[in-house]
Design a protein around this motif. Sequence first.
Motif, PDB file in Angstrom:
ATOM      1  N   VAL A   1       0.856  -1.186   0.000  1.00 13.63           N
ATOM      2  CA  VAL A   1       0.000   0.000   0.000  1.00 13.63           C
ATOM      3  C   VAL A   1       0.894   1.239   0.000  1.00 13.63           C
ATOM      4  CG1 VAL A   1      -1.820   1.239   1.235  1.00 13.63           C
ATOM      5  CG2 VAL A   1      -1.768  -1.252   1.295  1.00 13.63           C
ATOM      6  N   SER A   2       0.469   2.263  -0.738  1.00 13.81           N
ATOM      7  CA  SER A   2       1.230   3.515  -0.737  1.00 13.81           C
ATOM      8  C   SER A   2       0.679   4.455   0.342  1.00 13.81           C
ATOM      9  CB  SER A   2       1.152   4.188  -2.106  1.00 13.81           C
ATOM     10  OG  SER A   2      -0.095   4.810  -2.285  1.00 13.81           O
ATOM     11  N   TYR A   3       1.489   5.444   0.699  1.00 18.38           N
ATOM     12  CA  TYR A   3       1.075   6.406   1.721  1.00 18.38           C
ATOM     13  C   TYR A   3      -0.193   7.165   1.296  1.00 18.38           C
ATOM     14  CZ  TYR A   3       5.664   5.589   3.831  1.00 18.38           C
ATOM     15  OH  TYR A   3       6.738   5.002   4.425  1.00 18.38           O
ATOM     16  N   ASN A   4      -0.361   7.394  -0.009  1.00 21.01           N
ATOM     17  CA  ASN A   4      -1.525   8.135  -0.503  1.00 21.01           C
ATOM     18  C   ASN A   4      -2.809   7.312  -0.458  1.00 21.01           C
ATOM     19  OD1 ASN A   4       0.270  10.125  -0.990  1.00 21.01           O
ATOM     20  ND2 ASN A   4      -0.124  10.303  -3.194  1.00 21.01           N
ATOM     21  N   GLU A   5      -2.672   6.010  -0.161  1.00 22.22           N
ATOM     22  CA  GLU A   5      -3.846   5.140  -0.085  1.00 22.22           C
ATOM     23  C   GLU A   5      -4.285   4.912   1.363  1.00 22.22           C
ATOM     24  OE1 GLU A   5      -2.209   2.703  -3.988  1.00 22.22           O
ATOM     25  OE2 GLU A   5      -2.565   1.627  -2.119  1.00 22.22           O
ATOM     26  N   VAL A   6      -3.652   5.599   2.293  1.00 20.25           N
ATOM     27  CA  VAL A   6      -3.967   5.449   3.717  1.00 20.25           C
ATOM     28  C   VAL A   6      -4.758   6.661   4.169  1.00 20.25           C
ATOM     29  CG1 VAL A   6      -3.045   5.116   6.035  1.00 20.25           C
ATOM     30  CG2 VAL A   6      -1.870   4.101   4.059  1.00 20.25           C
ATOM     31  N   ASP A   7      -5.923   6.418   4.741  1.00 22.29           N
ATOM     32  CA  ASP A   7      -6.768   7.508   5.216  1.00 22.29           C
ATOM     33  C   ASP A   7      -6.071   8.259   6.354  1.00 22.29           C
ATOM     34  OD1 ASP A   7      -8.959   9.038   4.944  1.00 22.29           O
ATOM     35  OD2 ASP A   7     -10.377   7.657   5.854  1.00 22.29           O
ATOM     36  N   SER A   8      -6.403   9.528   6.516  1.00 21.77           N
ATOM     37  CA  SER A   8      -5.694  10.382   7.485  1.00 21.77           C
ATOM     38  C   SER A   8      -5.923   9.957   8.938  1.00 21.77           C
ATOM     39  CB  SER A   8      -6.138  11.838   7.304  1.00 21.77           C
ATOM     40  OG  SER A   8      -7.544  11.943   7.455  1.00 21.77           O
ATOM     41  N   ASN A   9      -7.025   9.295   9.233  1.00 20.45           N
ATOM     42  CA  ASN A   9      -7.307   8.917  10.623  1.00 20.45           C
ATOM     43  C   ASN A   9      -6.766   7.538  10.995  1.00 20.45           C
ATOM     44  OD1 ASN A   9      -8.984   7.389   9.075  1.00 20.45           O
ATOM     45  ND2 ASN A   9     -10.876   7.885  10.165  1.00 20.45           N
ATOM     46  N   VAL A  10      -5.994   6.920  10.092  1.00 22.61           N
ATOM     47  CA  VAL A  10      -5.423   5.596  10.357  1.00 22.61           C
ATOM     48  C   VAL A  10      -4.116   5.754  11.136  1.00 22.61           C
ATOM     49  CG1 VAL A  10      -4.409   3.542   9.307  1.00 22.61           C
ATOM     50  CG2 VAL A  10      -6.504   4.528   8.357  1.00 22.61           C
ATOM     51  N   GLU A  11      -3.960   4.943  12.175  1.00 15.61           N
ATOM     52  CA  GLU A  11      -2.727   4.953  12.970  1.00 15.61           C
ATOM     53  C   GLU A  11      -1.877   3.749  12.593  1.00 15.61           C
ATOM     54  OE1 GLU A  11      -3.034   5.627  17.171  1.00 15.61           O
ATOM     55  OE2 GLU A  11      -5.021   6.565  16.954  1.00 15.61           O
ATOM     56  N   LEU A  12      -0.603   4.015  12.187  1.00 14.48           N
ATOM     57  CA  LEU A  12       0.315   2.968  11.777  1.00 14.48           C
ATOM     58  C   LEU A  12       1.508   2.907  12.721  1.00 14.48           C
ATOM     59  CD1 LEU A  12       0.383   3.590   7.906  1.00 14.48           C
ATOM     60  CD2 LEU A  12      -1.098   2.028   9.181  1.00 14.48           C
ATOM     61  N   GLN A  13       2.050   1.697  12.840  1.00 14.90           N
ATOM     62  CA  GLN A  13       3.266   1.498  13.630  1.00 14.90           C
ATOM     63  C   GLN A  13       4.238   0.638  12.826  1.00 14.90           C
ATOM     64  OE1 GLN A  13       2.726  -0.694  17.237  1.00 14.90           O
ATOM     65  NE2 GLN A  13       4.810  -0.300  17.987  1.00 14.90           N
ATOM     66  N   SER A  14       5.407   1.196  12.545  1.00  9.74           N
ATOM     67  CA  SER A  14       6.400   0.458  11.772  1.00  9.74           C
ATOM     68  C   SER A  14       7.166  -0.490  12.702  1.00  9.74           C
ATOM     69  CB  SER A  14       7.376   1.423  11.087  1.00  9.74           C
ATOM     70  OG  SER A  14       8.375   0.704  10.401  1.00  9.74           O
ATOM     71  N   VAL A  15       7.226  -1.767  12.294  1.00 12.93           N
ATOM     72  CA  VAL A  15       7.964  -2.769  13.080  1.00 12.93           C
ATOM     73  C   VAL A  15       9.231  -3.214  12.341  1.00 12.93           C
ATOM     74  CG1 VAL A  15       5.885  -3.596  14.229  1.00 12.93           C
ATOM     75  CG2 VAL A  15       6.610  -4.663  12.087  1.00 12.93           C
ATOM     76  N   GLY A  16       9.515  -2.579  11.208  1.00 12.74           N
ATOM     77  CA  GLY A  16      10.701  -2.947  10.461  1.00 12.74           C
ATOM     78  C   GLY A  16      10.795  -2.200   9.168  1.00 12.74           C
ATOM     79  N   MET A  17      11.925  -2.363   8.488  1.00 16.38           N
ATOM     80  CA  MET A  17      12.144  -1.673   7.218  1.00 16.38           C
ATOM     81  C   MET A  17      12.867  -2.626   6.266  1.00 16.38           C
ATOM     82  SD  MET A  17      14.288   1.815   6.435  1.00 16.38           S
ATOM     83  CE  MET A  17      13.127   2.850   7.304  1.00 16.38           C
ATOM     84  N   VAL A  18      12.371  -2.650   5.015  1.00 18.81           N
ATOM     85  CA  VAL A  18      12.986  -3.485   3.991  1.00 18.81           C
ATOM     86  C   VAL A  18      14.205  -2.748   3.445  1.00 18.81           C
ATOM     87  CG1 VAL A  18      12.683  -4.529   1.728  1.00 18.81           C
ATOM     88  CG2 VAL A  18      10.808  -4.579   3.391  1.00 18.81           C
ATOM     89  N   THR A  19      15.347  -3.393   3.515  1.00 15.43           N
ATOM     90  CA  THR A  19      16.588  -2.803   2.996  1.00 15.43           C
ATOM     91  C   THR A  19      17.214  -3.773   2.000  1.00 15.43           C
ATOM     92  OG1 THR A  19      17.933  -3.765   4.756  1.00 15.43           O
ATOM     93  CG2 THR A  19      16.963  -1.599   5.181  1.00 15.43           C
ATOM     94  N   ASP A  20      18.346  -3.384   1.471  1.00 13.19           N
ATOM     95  CA  ASP A  20      19.044  -4.287   0.550  1.00 13.19           C
ATOM     96  C   ASP A  20      20.365  -4.756   1.170  1.00 13.19           C
ATOM     97  OD1 ASP A  20      20.341  -1.941   0.524  1.00 13.19           O
ATOM     98  OD2 ASP A  20      20.343  -1.659  -1.659  1.00 13.19           O
TER      99      ASP A  20
END
Length: 677
Positions: free
Chosen positions: A658-677
């Motif tokens: 999902v892209s950031y522009n597809e997330v409604d403004s009232n949604v709360e997200l928590q990142s548990v990791g990041m994809v790297t190379d």
Amino acid sequence: MKKADLGIAAYLLCAVIFFIIPIPSILLDVMLMVNISIALIILFNALFVQEILEMSFFPTLLLFTTLFRISLNVSSTRLILTTGDPGNVVETFGSFVGGGDMIIGGIIFIVLVLIQFIVINKGSERVSEVTARFTLDAMPGKQMAIDADLNTGTINEKQARERREKIQAESSFFGAMDGATKYVKGDAVAGLIITFINLIGGTAMGMMRQGLPFADAIQQYGLLTIGDGLVSQIPSLVISLSTGILVTKASKEADFGEVLIKQLFGIPKVLYIVGATLIFLGIVTPLNPILFVPFGAMYIVVGRKMQQTAGIESIEEEVSEEETEADEIRRPENVVSLLQVDPIELEFGYGIIPLADVNQGGDLLDRVVMIRRQIALELGTVVPIIRLRDNIQLNPNQYIIKIKGIQVTEGEILFDHYMAMNPGYVTEEISGIPTFEPSFHLPAIWITEGQREKAESLGYTVVDPPSIIATHLTEVIRSHIAELLTRQDVQNLVDNIKESNPALVEELIPKLLGLGEIQKVLQNLLSEGISIRDLLTIFETLADHASTSRDTDVLTEYVRQSLKRAISNKYFPANEVTSVVTLDPKVEQEIMSSVKQTEQGAYLTMDPEKTKAIMDSVETEIAKLENLGKSPIIITSPIVRMYFKKLTEEYFKDLIVVSYNEVDSNVELQSVGMVTD
């Protein structure tokens, strides 16, 4: 002018002229003969016509014939009062039909008027009124049924238009008939009044002008008046009968006489009972046995003949069906039918047949119908017809699912067992046959009916065989629904929205996008499980951006951003923090630098080692989410989303990107990791 137009004009002109100009008795005889013949033509047309709308001008015809008949009444009245010689037809009806007696003729005339006025006219008027009301009330339902058939592709636009026109014609016809029956009713009243006027006026003319005694005057003019009344009322009665036949006619496809005889004399045991009753009455009661016994025997013989005929017709029908089937098989053109590929097929062994057999209590067919409804509500597209058939080449308890004729998955069930699955927190084990749930390949156990209650009390999820098959079929359809969406399906969706938003559709198709390009956008959405029910928003977005880009992948991204509320509602529960994985900006930059644009679209040219490193990182990060019991969701920047999805879809089928522009403004997200190379 056409000959038909001249004929109708002459018919109406004669009616008007007869009101004004006296006519000789010989011409009146001709016109009365024409009036009787037209009434008989109308009667037999009403009797044998198969479609009511084949006589759609019947209400107008009633007005014409009523006017013509009243004009003849006026002419005959004028001749009776002026010359006492209204012609051969009137005199014959008065002397022959009336029995040469004014009292008998008067009684017959009154009886005819009562039959027409009280019985036939009253009934026809009521039937016309009720039919008009019910036809009007049924119009919205019929219109909706036509729209539904059109939307599902059962009929085309031309057939839908013809059906709508037919409904409108039926409504107009029965509405007109409701009013036209008043003409016939008024005609009967007018005929009765004219007859009394003729009787009184004729008697007065005979006494005052010819010096006849009262008895001779009333006898002479009474017979002529009764003849005039009968010669006008009999055609009127025939047309009233035609009206009643037409508005009460139910059969539209078969011949009226054939259907009537078949329904009346088509059951042999009814004829046996009637025949035996007549014989009993003729022998036991004082009724004439010479009359009743032969008639009773005749009914019994006819019943026997009908029974033999029915047996012969049944055998002939079976033979005819077998011959037809054999001819169909022998036809060389029949090879074409073998080329037809069913979009979705469910084949099963003979051990599963009871689940699909309604007579044995199986409800698999009902579940298939519910699957189509569920997918339509969930994804906004119509699932093609699902073909169910048994296959003796399969194992008794095996079933396979085919998409476009190719097997995509299979499963096996135990007919008299239940599947128990451990949701993860049940510690106590139960005995059974180990297996795997076919839809999600989860470990499970086959248990018996006796173990079901215990398993449910322990916390196991217990599922019956039809639910297993239905769930498996639903998941297969969800995963392949994009490729099942055809151009014809898209056309049906376009036609449906065009009714309420014609300006939008006219702007978009085909000026900005073709049907195939819209199909590709909808397939892109469905392939990632995004509902296309909100077609209005989808088409509005396409109309806004198609002028700058016709790349269906880019247009899909714009549409996804317009549907962000639906996407957020699908993946991010309200009032809850959702754990996700993000994408390293460095990785995003590497992906964008590897994109190559061509006329056929964009594709990635990333180094295989770099791709492997990214996929390993993705696998590590989504494992974190799965360990937390969360769905694997990765958030990216809008421009990267579609390329990253293409990069990962071969490795991680269920990964949600999902892209950031597809997330409604009232949604709360928590990142548990990041994809790297």
